[in-house]
Design an enzyme around this catalytic site. Structure first.
Site, PDB file in Angstrom:
ATOM      1  N   CYS A 223       0.796  -1.237   0.000  1.00 40.88           N
ATOM      2  CA  CYS A 223       0.000   0.000   0.000  1.00 40.88           C
ATOM      3  C   CYS A 223       0.824   1.279   0.000  1.00 40.88           C
ATOM      4  O   CYS A 223       0.760   2.073  -0.924  1.00 40.88           O
ATOM      5  CB  CYS A 223      -0.904   0.058   1.222  1.00 40.88           C
ATOM      6  SG  CYS A 223      -2.016  -1.314   1.369  1.00 40.88           S
TER       7      CYS A 223
ATOM      8  N   HIS B 155      -2.823   6.713   4.233  1.00 38.02           N
ATOM      9  CA  HIS B 155      -1.697   5.819   4.570  1.00 38.02           C
ATOM     10  C   HIS B 155      -0.341   6.353   4.101  1.00 38.02           C
ATOM     11  O   HIS B 155       0.548   5.596   3.720  1.00 38.02           O
ATOM     12  CB  HIS B 155      -1.919   4.402   3.998  1.00 38.02           C
ATOM     13  CG  HIS B 155      -1.199   3.338   4.808  1.00 38.02           C
ATOM     14  ND1 HIS B 155      -1.220   2.008   4.464  1.00 38.02           N
ATOM     15  CD2 HIS B 155      -0.434   3.428   5.938  1.00 38.02           C
ATOM     16  CE1 HIS B 155      -0.493   1.315   5.339  1.00 38.02           C
ATOM     17  NE2 HIS B 155      -0.020   2.168   6.238  1.00 38.02           N
TER      18      HIS B 155
END
Ligand SMILES: *[C@@H]1O[C@H](CO)[C@@H](O)[C@H](O)[C@H]1NC(C)=O
Ligand SMILES: *[C@@H]1O[C@H](CO)[C@@H](O)[C@H](O)[C@H]1NC(C)=O
Ligand SMILES: *[C@@H]1O[C@H](CO)[C@@H](O)[C@H](O)[C@H]1NC(C)=O
Length: 587
Positions: free
Chosen positions: A79, A141
């Site tokens: 990610c 994130h």
């Protein structure tokens, strides 16, 4: 007056310079952008990529009305680095947003100090400067703060987005109160042990020691309070409150986040964004929390698929995409909006529980999430729709990268790609419009952390796609499809096999990377490897080290960086900031 001495030539020059500095005003030809990114979705999970047992009618519709890329590649198999590369148009190691050696591979806490450095430029930044209304809804994130709780040096609002609603971090197991804890499983057990040892030591000291000076001043309450807090944290855990957070712009809007209402809340935010900005050019980055673990599906999609909770989550995600596409239609924006759909990397093969698989399906491709070289970790869906401008139903097999989205958006928005740094993406427009036959990527480099695991050569004359693996993870148990014993394949160390000579595959005839070539089976074996080695050497000359954002010191949780509403360390508020209490159901 100084102006009086300027000749008419100079006046024209000055005017021209002023115009250039201001940039061209936004025109009708500058489209809106709806950028949708799924999390951990496998390329084989979608109907339009060949899945016949899951139902994804809305994403399939997007593909039918647009262009489908079949060799669309993530810059990283995890990610944080993949998203950093996507937003900046350059490999994550160039901004320090990837593992160094065998270190951390993604941000672990909202309250670490690592993140997307303030001097990196995202496509949102360029478009904002061009006059676009820019918003991000969903998962970030990429870090929050550097030195103080509210400096928000890595926050979306510091990176070109004017509005943010969603998760500064990611979904993780700890966010589901009913599920097993993920990040703090080991942490809590060890912590509770430490609390006991410290408690006994403190009691012994109080009883035996420090004669003549009873510890009744400030020490006793402080030690007792510390131990009680430690025991509380280790028994109940605070990871859910610290990491599972929803923010609206700079404020905390839900802590811990409420999983069952997350999907409808994101849909409502997206619909509201499109409606608010319907009359001005916008960029909406919809960074879906689906289909990351824990798989939270509520409402009509629960039990809707024949592939368990994972399938339900895919179908719920498709439903959310459908809501947003309908909102485009309802606001008359469909033809003026460049819509894009992708996943940050491949499906998570090691995710499973006692009932079966909980991760994505990468179709015919080998490997998955966490693996930098094997196709399954990086080959992701890539769909682009722009009605009237791009041919509906077109399928393009050329190699393209998620990092290409940056220059594509910037070109369409009339902005300029930064000239002071190495960029790894190329505009997709010539390819999408059918003006050229080949993508601008002759070579591509596939990283796991900061280690080059594989390189790809799209040989123009022959049309063949060669792929060389310098390293591959060792699957365990041996013969399986992933690293099931450890949960995620490593990038380096004993879990990785180094190949000399490298493994070579030809992907047009062997897309599953099943038959490694050798001098016996491929007469050009040595020549192809030599060409790839020269390309790797040239590429390596462009790599300069950047400060590591995932170093231990940057990764560590620190109390003074914790986004928190209510009282630290307990931090709690429900949707949009009402301190504690039950979450309000959304209408
Ligand atoms: C469709 O996706 C599901 C869920 O990932 C997977 O288990 C299944 O094998 C896929 N089906 C096909 C036909 O590809
Ligand atoms: C949108 O574009 C499509 C494809 O070019 C066209 O058929 C349709 O009429 C357009 N719709 C509107 C509202 O302009
Ligand atoms: C940002 O700053 C770091 C540290 O000074 C530097 O290494 C890096 O090259 C800079 N990045 C850009 C894009 O200027």
């Amino acid at each position: 007056m100084a102006a009086a001495v300027l000749g008419s030539r100079a006046w024209w020059l000055l005017l021209l310079l002023l115009l250039m500095a201001a940039g061209r005003p936004l025109a009708a030809s500058n489209p809106n952008f709806l950028i949708i990114m799924a999390d951990d979705l496998g390329i084989g999970d979608l109907g339009c990529y060949g899945n016949s047992t899951l139902s994804t009618p809305n994403i399939d519709r997007l593909a039918r009305e647009g262009v489908r890329l079949t060799q669309h590649l993530a810059a990283a198999p995890l990610c944080t680095p993949s998203r950093a590369a996507f937003l900046t148009g350059r490999h994550a190691f160039r901004s320090g947003m990837d593992a160094v050696g065998g270190g951390y591979r993604a941000l672990q806490w909202n309250a670490g100090s690592g993140g997307l450095p303030p001097n990196e430029t995202t496509f949102a930044q360029v478009l904002k400067e061009r006059g676009y209304a820019t918003g991000i809804i969903g998962k970030w994130h990429l870090g929050v703060s550097c030195e103080t709780r509210d400096d928000h040096c890595h926050h979306p609002l510091r990176h070109g987005f004017e509005s943010f609603y969603g998760l500064p971090f990611t979904l993780l197991g700890d966010c589901d109160p009913a599920g097993p804890p993920e990040l703090d499983r080991g942490l809590r057990a060890r912590g509770l042990g430490a609390v006991w040892v410290l408690g006994l030591a403190a009691a012994a000291l109080a009883l035996l020691g420090v004669r003549g000076r009873p510890p009744l001043g400030w020490e006793l309450p402080a030690v007792l309070g510390g131990l009680l807090l430690g025991a509380w944290v280790c028994t109940f855990g605070l990871v859910r409150r610290w990491n599972c957070v929803v923010m609206r712009d700079h404020g905390v809007a839900g802590q811990p986040l409420d999983l069952p209402t997350l999907t409808p809340a994101l849909g409502a935010e997206a619909r509201s964004f499109l409606h608010r900005h319907r009359s001005r050019p916008f960029l909406l980055f919809l960074a879906l929390p689906h289909v990351h673990l824990p798989l939270v599906t509520a409402g009509p999609f629960l039990g809707s698929s024949q592939h368990g909770r994972y399938g339900d989550s895919v179908q719920e995600m498709d439903g959310l995409v459908g809501d947003v596409l309908n909102a485009l239609d309802a606001n008359g924006l469909t033809n003026t909006t460049f819509t894009y759909f992708t996943s940050d990397h491949g499906g998570f093969l090691e995710a499973r529980d006692e009932h079966g698989r909980l991760g994505g399906w990468n179709g015919i491709y080998r490997g998955g999430k966490g693996m930098g070289g094997w196709e399954g970790g990086i080959r992701v869906p890539g769909i682009v729709r722009w009605p009237g401008q791009l041919e509906a139903g077109l399928v393009i097999h050329e190699p393209t990268s998620l990092m290409d989205v940056f220059p594509t958006l910037v070109e369409l928005g009339g902005g300029r790609v930064p000239q002071d740094r190495v960029m790894d993406g190329h505009s997709l427009l010539p390819l999408l419009k059918g003006e050229v036959q080949h993508s601008a990527h002759e070579f591509m480099f596939h990283y796991c952390g900061d280690l080059l695991h594989a390189a790809r050569w799209h040989e123009r004359e022959s049309g063949l796609v060669w792929k060389m693996h310098l390293m591959t993870p060792r699957f365990q148990p041996e013969g399986s499809d992933g690293c099931h014993d450890s949960g995620l394949c490593p990038c380096s160390g004993p879990g990785v096999a180094v190949h000399s000579p490298p493994l070579l595959f030809e992907l047009t005839s062997d897309p599953s990377e099943a038959r490694a070539l050798g001098p016996g089976s491929e007469p050009r074996f040595q020549a192809v490897l030599a060409r790839l080695a020269r390309a790797v050497e040239a590429h390596r000359a462009t790599v300069t080290p950047a400060p590591a954002q995932f170093s231990l010191i940057n990764i560590l949780w620190r109390p003074w960086l914790q986004p928190c509403c209510g009282t630290f360390p307990f931090c709690g508020c429900s949707q949009d900031g009402q301190t504690d209490g039950a979450p309000e159901p959304r209408p």
